[in-house]
Design an enzyme around this catalytic site. Structure first.
Site, PDB file in Angstrom:
ATOM      1  N   LYS A   1       0.879  -1.179   0.000  1.00 38.62           N
ATOM      2  CA  LYS A   1       0.000   0.000   0.000  1.00 38.62           C
ATOM      3  C   LYS A   1       0.913   1.225   0.000  1.00 38.62           C
ATOM      4  O   LYS A   1       2.017   1.176   0.550  1.00 38.62           O
ATOM      5  CB  LYS A   1      -0.831   0.044   1.282  1.00 38.62           C
ATOM      6  CG  LYS A   1      -1.856  -1.052   1.400  1.00 38.62           C
ATOM      7  CD  LYS A   1      -3.254  -0.482   1.174  1.00 38.62           C
ATOM      8  CE  LYS A   1      -4.330  -1.537   1.253  1.00 38.62           C
ATOM      9  NZ  LYS A   1      -4.638  -1.922   2.614  1.00 38.62           N
TER      10      LYS A   1
ATOM     11  N   HIS B   1       1.665   6.985   2.652  1.00 39.18           N
ATOM     12  CA  HIS B   1       1.085   8.300   2.412  1.00 39.18           C
ATOM     13  C   HIS B   1       1.362   9.254   3.575  1.00 39.18           C
ATOM     14  O   HIS B   1       1.967   8.858   4.567  1.00 39.18           O
ATOM     15  CB  HIS B   1      -0.412   8.188   2.126  1.00 39.18           C
ATOM     16  CG  HIS B   1      -1.166   7.508   3.210  1.00 39.18           C
ATOM     17  ND1 HIS B   1      -1.506   8.154   4.356  1.00 39.18           N
ATOM     18  CD2 HIS B   1      -1.609   6.235   3.336  1.00 39.18           C
ATOM     19  CE1 HIS B   1      -2.145   7.321   5.147  1.00 39.18           C
ATOM     20  NE2 HIS B   1      -2.204   6.134   4.558  1.00 39.18           N
TER      21      HIS B   1
ATOM     22  N   HIS C   1       1.027   8.345   7.301  1.00 33.52           N
ATOM     23  CA  HIS C   1       2.108   7.599   7.963  1.00 33.52           C
ATOM     24  C   HIS C   1       3.251   8.498   8.392  1.00 33.52           C
ATOM     25  O   HIS C   1       4.038   8.133   9.256  1.00 33.52           O
ATOM     26  CB  HIS C   1       2.676   6.520   7.033  1.00 33.52           C
ATOM     27  CG  HIS C   1       1.748   5.385   6.817  1.00 33.52           C
ATOM     28  ND1 HIS C   1       1.322   5.014   5.570  1.00 33.52           N
ATOM     29  CD2 HIS C   1       1.149   4.542   7.687  1.00 33.52           C
ATOM     30  CE1 HIS C   1       0.498   3.984   5.681  1.00 33.52           C
ATOM     31  NE2 HIS C   1       0.377   3.684   6.952  1.00 33.52           N
TER      32      HIS C   1
HETATM   33  N1  ARG Z   1      -0.338  -0.960  10.117  1.00 32.96           N
HETATM   34  C1  ARG Z   1      -1.222  -0.159  10.896  1.00 32.96           C
HETATM   35  C2  ARG Z   1      -1.816   0.946  10.029  1.00 32.96           C
HETATM   36  O1  ARG Z   1      -1.230   1.352   9.040  1.00 32.96           O
HETATM   37  C3  ARG Z   1      -0.555   0.506  12.073  1.00 32.96           C
HETATM   38  C4  ARG Z   1       0.036  -0.442  13.083  1.00 32.96           C
HETATM   39  C5  ARG Z   1       0.289   0.213  14.407  1.00 32.96           C
HETATM   40  N2  ARG Z   1       0.903  -0.673  15.349  1.00 32.96           N
HETATM   41  C6  ARG Z   1       0.286  -1.656  16.006  1.00 32.96           C
HETATM   42  N3  ARG Z   1       0.986  -2.425  16.793  1.00 32.96           N
HETATM   43  N4  ARG Z   1      -0.990  -1.864  15.849  1.00 32.96           N
HETATM   44  O2  ARG Z   1      -2.903   1.426  10.357  1.00 32.96           O
END
Ligand code: ARG
Length: 566
Positions: free
Chosen positions: A126, A129, A132
């Site tokens: 993905k 963006h 992040h």
């Molecule tokens: N990958 C997730 C996202 O982009 C964020 C993960 C954050 N960390 C966690 N341990 N849940 O929304």
């Protein structure tokens, strides 16, 4: 000299029945220097002493023997205001800085303690963006802040690298993908075939079944499925790493969601043994109705695990591996419920460390309309944004200072620094509206402004060309109001680092170095520095060096490089 402590001792002459620590915690720094350098509010004591705050303050002022480091003690409407002797003040703060130099503000209160910071954590295949960006820069900054306080920071990139979407991607690749196009265009190409999958699946639902089969194969360890998944992951990481390099961000671990595949069964079993699981339409859940939350989903009816299952497993793994003092998760505010739910599950599992898990939410980023267009439609890709920041800064430099050395490097550091600073200057919970005019304004409360001030201080020191350890300083020459203002801010810097760590809020540091830059620029305007009189020159150089040191340190803690020339 620890002024708060010394003042607390003075106050306790009159208020002897209050603990010194409590007095220290009540001492404030007045917003306006007319109210003194430190102030002690008496309002909370009115009940204890059965007297009015005004009366308490007045009696205290009458009872206190004024020590030499204080010029004046005044009682003003329920406050005791302290005016520190300005030479003592300057000498105490600046000599401390000149002694510790680059380690000024650092401490070892965190020695031997681990802090795990889960940040950035994008989803593979993905686009990375601007949303992040926030997690990446807030986390990167907290990582450095905790390190500065002696903690052992452990940065984890909890990559979103597992889930049914990869089954879809495999199907899409097999049907419409081209190896060359993906190698060349990376995530963009992966996104395109993924979107196509969704469009075609609307006409032909059997595609969904195929995707489910491929994901099942992944879970079963099928070699072809896993090698494709690994390849998607490599392609994605290559792009992410380009961004991390630009942002000067690194991680101690890239253990993403897939890392927990073989660790979840044990946790699900544990949940079951602890009688926490309930069946609900074939799915397994932890019911959280009594705390007014929807249930936490542990397994779906086909047995597959979920985002929360992986987070619960990861937390237990991290506790066992790092024995953390704190484990911090930096994500958008929208994930509040997710974290509240699974933190509650950890608590119900009987883990007393549940209160060491901290969710650090942040607000959204939006682009000021019309200012930034992207070929991707409405997702603004971070890499494009960063490159645009560099190009725009280059244009500004070409216009303002075309003969500057290392123009490319400066443009990169200033452009990227501007984007990071813009993200960190406000409370993280606030939404960020991204506007180029604001981000790159060299006179505003911006990264370029602080970097420019740092370069200005560096340039003065270069011109002076003296050894900082050999300065002939007379601190009584640093008692004019603009010098005092600068020194005050330098003195507050160590507390700002602590505060930023306690509140998990890098903005304390960003705000502080903007204030210091403004105070320094006023000092610079009011006071010629490279004057004939050696004592005066050296004293002012000590101040310039101190400002440079704090600005550099503060920028570093935000993840920004300080430049010698701009
Ligand atoms: N990958 C997730 C996202 O982009 C964020 C993960 C954050 N960390 C966690 N341990 N849940 O929304």
């Amino acid at each position: 000299m620890d002024f708060k402590l010394e003042i607390a001792k003075v106050i306790s002459q009159s208020l002897s029945n209050i603990e010194l620590d409590e007095i220290i915690s009540m001492i404030e720094i007045p917003p306006n220097p007319d109210m003194g350098d430190y102030a002690f509010p008496c309002f909370r004591l009115a009940k204890v002493f059965r007297k009015s705050p005004v009366q308490i303050a007045e009696e205290a002022v009458a009872n206190i023997n004024k020590p030499d480091f204080i010029d004046e003690i005044k009682s003003v409407s329920g406050y005791i205001n302290f005016f520190i002797n300005k030479s003592v003040f300057a000498s105490s703060i600046l000599s401390e800085l000149l002694k510790s130099k680059e380690s000024y503000g650092k401490s070892d209160i965190g020695k031997g303690k681990n802090v795990v910071i889960d940040y950035s954590s994008p989803n593979i295949a993905k686009p990375f963006h601007v949303g992040h960006l926030r997690s990446t820069v807030i986390g990167g900054s907290l990582y450095r802040i905790f390190k500065a306080l002696g903690y052992n920071s452990i940065g984890i990139n909890h990559l979103g690298d597992w889930g049914t979407q990869f089954g879809k991607l495999i199907v899409a690749y097999k049907k419409w993908g081209s190896k060359e196009a993906i190698e060349q265009n990376g995530i963009k190409e992966l996104m395109e075939i993924y979107v196509r999958f969704h469009n075609e699946a609307k006409q032909d639902p059997s595609l969904e079944d195929e995707a489910r089969e491929w994901f099942a194969k992944m879970e079963a360890g099928d070699e072809e499925a896993l090698s494709l998944w690994n390849w998607f992951k490599d392609i994605s990481l290559k792009e992410f790493n380009r961004v991390y390099k630009l942002l000067d961000i690194s991680f101690d671990s890239y253990a993403g969601e897939s890392f927990y595949n073989d660790k979840m069964d044990a946790v699900i079993k544990e949940l079951d043994e602890k009688k926490l699981l309930k069946e609900s339409e074939g799915a397994k859940i932890v019911d959280l109705e009594d705390v007014n939350m929807p249930p936490c989903l542990i397994t779906k009816k086909d047995g597959s695990s979920l985002y929360a299952t992986r987070d619960i497993t990861a937390a237990i793994y991290r506790k066992n591996t790092y024995d953390f003092e704190k484990c911090i998760y930096i994500t958008a505010l929208a994930q509040n419920l997710h974290f509240a739910q699974w933190f509650e599950v950890i608590k119900r599992m009987g883990y007393d460390w549940h209160d060491k898990l901290v969710h650090v939410p942040f607000g959204m980023v939006s682009m000021e309309t019309g200012k930034l267009s992207t070929r991707e439609g409405n997702v603004v890709l971070l890499e494009e944004l960063l490159n645009e920041a560099i190009t725009k800064t280059q244009e500004i430099i070409d216009e303002k200072n075309p003969d500057l050395e290392d123009k490319e490097l400066v443009a990169e550091k200033v452009g990227i620094g501007a984007v990071i600073f813009n993200d960190l200057i406000n409370n993280r919970i606030k939404d960020v509206v991204f506007s180029w005019d604001k981000v790159l304004n060299f006179d505003g409360e911006t990264g370029p402004y602080v970097q420019y001030t740092h370069a200005r201080a560096s340039s003065v020191l270069r011109k002076a060309d003296t050894d900082i350890d050999e300065l002939d300083i007379d601190y009584s020459l640093l008692t004019d109001s603009s010098s005092v203002e600068v020194i005050k801010l330098i003195g507050q810097y160590p507390d700002k680092i602590l505060e930023a760590a306690n509140k998990l809020e890098p903005s304390f540091i960003a705000r502080h170095i903007v204030d210091l830059s403004q105070a320094f620029n006023k000092f610079y305007h009011d006071n010629p520095i490279l004057v004939e009189d050696k004592k005066l020159k050296d004293s002012r150089l000590a101040l310039v060096y101190s400002v440079k040191t704090v600005l550099k340190s503060g920028l570093y803690l935000l993840g920004i490089t300080a430049l010698e020339k701009m």
